[in-house]
Design a protein around this motif. Structure first.
Motif, short mmCIF file in Angstrom:
data_model
loop_
_atom_site.label_atom_id
_atom_site.label_comp_id
_atom_site.label_asym_id
_atom_site.label_seq_id
_atom_site.Cartn_x
_atom_site.Cartn_y
_atom_site.Cartn_z
N GLY A 32 0.83 -1.20 0.00
CA GLY A 32 0.00 0.00 0.00
C GLY A 32 0.87 1.25 0.00
N SER A 33 0.22 2.42 0.05
CA SER A 33 0.96 3.70 -0.02
C SER A 33 0.53 4.67 1.05
CB SER A 33 0.76 4.33 -1.41
OG SER A 33 1.20 3.47 -2.43
N ARG A 34 0.09 4.16 2.18
CA ARG A 34 -0.35 5.04 3.26
C ARG A 34 0.79 5.88 3.82
NH1 ARG A 34 -3.66 2.97 8.62
NH2 ARG A 34 -3.77 4.98 9.69
N ALA A 35 1.98 5.31 3.92
CA ALA A 35 3.12 6.06 4.47
C ALA A 35 3.43 7.27 3.60
CB ALA A 35 4.33 5.14 4.58
N THR A 36 3.36 7.09 2.27
CA THR A 36 3.62 8.22 1.37
C THR A 36 2.59 9.32 1.57
OG1 THR A 36 4.55 6.71 -0.27
CG2 THR A 36 3.87 8.87 -1.05
N ALA A 37 1.32 8.95 1.70
CA ALA A 37 0.26 9.94 1.89
C ALA A 37 0.43 10.68 3.21
CB ALA A 37 -1.10 9.25 1.83
N GLU A 38 0.83 9.97 4.27
CA GLU A 38 1.00 10.64 5.57
C GLU A 38 2.19 11.61 5.54
OE1 GLU A 38 1.20 7.68 8.56
OE2 GLU A 38 -0.95 7.22 8.51
#
Length: 393
Positions: free
Chosen positions: A60-66
């Motif tokens: 997923g890409s949650r870290a990038t969004a945060e």
């Protein structure tokens, strides 16, 4: 032969035998289905798909969004073409997570909305199906990069600051003027930045999504490159194409076969070929007879007795008499010098060395069927006596 004997010699498998042979396969299929349902139930919680900015999964890409949120960049997820088109603007970065999933008319509509918007469009690992429309002048090389981590080797500020990154994937070539070609692998870049013909907008083509994954963000210069590419505008719109998007169902003048991906067509053809080969493999073949052991060994006397009982049950004295006379004539013919082909012709068999009354012999060997069981028994005795007499003479 009795009905019980006939049943016992049948070679056809019974329902119990079929179940015994196939229960292992059935059990394995049931276990696989149960495991699939259990895995789907476990993973159907709050998790999202690959490259989803809401997902905390490794891919997923949650870290990038945060991280972008900490720098003041808002991230919004859209799943329809209308939302993506309306979000295009000079202060917006539009990231298309799966460009190849878009239909031709979706690609054309999206390109029309973004090419003069002044914003940035980022295409993640696009291939031939979408490059010609979404990134004109860019083509994908059939051979992908075998190296994941590559060096920038270009003048793009974001790439120079990030340094080495995991961009190795699809390699591209472009004829667009003023394009930045970065992270080359064997002479072809895996990252392109193509400026718009008018305005300050541009299109970024990224050959691999690795720099956006949660489990790869802290490797190499992935985080720096991702934040610079996605954070150049204050707003980030993350477009995840969805099959529920009604704009994807507009087939226009295309036929059903045109809508099928080429992979499905080739896969169906391969299945047909495999089915044909399996049919040839399992089909019956004409060839010489092969002796086969009977499931049950039956003595000749039992066979004769069983057939006699069947004849008696059906009152088939005519057939029994015909069988007795035919067998006797066949055995007598070679004894008196008559060929087997003429054994059943009265004019050939009777005059040939058979002593006795010709009319009586004709009635015995070629006469009418007996009228009752006693006459049949008498006929059998007379035939047996005639054969013994001929053998002694």
């Amino acid at each position: 032969m009795t009905e019980a004997t006939l049943t016992s010699t049948s070679a056809s498998p019974t329902a119990r035998q079929v179940w015994t042979r196939t229960r292992g396969i059935v059990l394995a299929v049931v276990v696989l289905l149960a495991a699939a349902v259990a895995i789907a139930a476990i993973r159907s919680g709050a998790q999202h798909g690959r490259l989803d900015p809401r997902s905390a999964d490794p891919y997923g890409s949650r870290a990038t969004a945060e991280l972008l949120g900490d720098r003041g960049v808002s991230t919004r997820v859209v799943t329809t073409l209308d939302e993506a088109r309306s979000a295009a603007g000079a202060d917006t970065t539009l990231l298309v997570a799966a460009p190849d999933l878009l239909t031709d008319h979706q690609q054309a509509d999206l390109r029309a909305a973004t090419k003069n918007s002044g914003g940035r469009t980022i295409l993640i690992a696009p291939d031939s199906p979408s490059l010609g429309t979404l990134a004109p002048g860019v083509t994908a090389d059939p051979a992908i990069s075998f190296r994941s981590t590559l060096s920038p080797s270009c003048d793009l500020p974001a790439a120079r600051r990030a340094g080495s990154a995991d961009t190795g994937g699809i390699r591209y070539s472009t004829s667009a003027p003023g394009a930045d070609v970065c992270y080359p692998s064997d002479g072809l870049p895996t990252l392109l930045r193509i400026p718009a013909a008018t305005g300050n907008g541009d299109t970024v083509v990224l050959g691999a999504p690795d720099i956006l994954y949660n489990n790869r963000l802290d490797k190499q210069g992935n985080a720096s490159l991702a934040l610079q590419l996605l954070g150049s505008r204050p707003h980030l719109v993350w477009y995840l194409p969805s099959l529920s998007d009604t704009s994807a169902t507009d087939a226009g003048k295309k036929t059903f076969l045109d809508l099928l991906p080429s992979g499905w067509l080739w896969g169906t053809l391969q299945l047909f070929i495999a089915a044909g080969l399996a049919a040839l493999w399992r089909a019956r073949r004409l060839g010489p007879l092969v002796p086969e052991r009977l499931p049950v060994a039956i003595r000749a006397s039992e066979t004769v007795e069983g057939r006699a009982r069947l004849y008696r049950k059906a009152n088939a004295r005519d057939r029994a008499a015909t069988a007795l006379r035919s067998t006797t004539r066949t055995r007598l013919a070679p004894l008196i010098g008559v060929s087997p082909a003429q054994a059943h012709a009265p004019e050939a068999l009777l005059p040939a060395r058979l002593d006795g009354d010709g009319q009586a012999l004709h009635a015995l060997l070629f006469g009418p069927p007996p009228s009752d069981d006693a006459a049949l028994i008498s006929l059998a005795d007379q035939l047996d006596a005639l054969e013994r007499e001929v053998r002694r003479s």
